[in-house]
Design an enzyme around this catalytic site. Sequence first.
Site, PDB file in Angstrom:
ATOM      1  N   ASN A  21      32.471  30.883  32.745  1.00  0.00           N
ATOM      2  CA  ASN A  21      33.033  29.993  33.767  1.00  0.00           C
ATOM      3  C   ASN A  21      32.022  29.591  34.840  1.00  0.00           C
ATOM      4  OD1 ASN A  21      35.440  30.059  32.406  1.00  0.00           O
ATOM      5  ND2 ASN A  21      36.313  31.662  33.667  1.00  0.00           N
ATOM      6  N   ARG A  52      40.316  34.493  40.034  1.00  0.00           N
ATOM      7  CA  ARG A  52      40.839  35.502  39.102  1.00  0.00           C
ATOM      8  C   ARG A  52      40.227  35.519  37.705  1.00  0.00           C
ATOM      9  NH1 ARG A  52      47.124  36.170  39.069  1.00  0.00           N
ATOM     10  NH2 ARG A  52      47.010  34.167  38.044  1.00  0.00           N
ATOM     11  N   ASP A  53      39.166  34.757  37.444  1.00  0.00           N
ATOM     12  CA  ASP A  53      38.545  34.833  36.122  1.00  0.00           C
ATOM     13  C   ASP A  53      37.055  34.486  36.203  1.00  0.00           C
ATOM     14  OD1 ASP A  53      38.578  35.441  33.432  1.00  0.00           O
ATOM     15  OD2 ASP A  53      39.227  33.446  32.797  1.00  0.00           O
ATOM     16  N   ILE A  54      36.345  35.206  37.073  1.00  0.00           N
ATOM     17  CA  ILE A  54      34.909  34.987  37.216  1.00  0.00           C
ATOM     18  C   ILE A  54      34.199  35.675  36.057  1.00  0.00           C
ATOM     19  CG2 ILE A  54      32.884  35.381  38.676  1.00  0.00           C
ATOM     20  CD1 ILE A  54      34.978  33.506  39.894  1.00  0.00           C
TER      21      ILE A  54
END
Length: 119
Positions: free
Chosen positions: A57, A51-53
Amino acid sequence: MEHIKGGSLKNYVESLSKSGKKHVPVGLALVIARDVASALEELHSKHIMHRDIKSENVLVDLESKKPDGTHVVKLCDFDRAVPLRASLHTCCIAHTGIPPPNVCVGTPRWMAPEVVIYS
């Protein structure tokens, strides 16, 4: 997770830009894409959604190499990752836990349009 000396993909791209280069070398870009896709495949096989590519990251170590000669690439920052519930597979209700099921999370400028529209 072990320390990755190279830092984030975002920092790497910014350093390239400062040195006048316009893009990541094609070979490295392919390694990054392959390794991020592999990490996501592993997560999804365990029914987990990251949910946070985003470039912050993705860690790239340009000093270390794997046995196949490619650079070390890692996906990090799993604080927004959640388990999937296949029966309710949409972005905003596919997970359990915190934040609540009706709240989508992530970095807005990196979200897919369909996620932003429905959140």
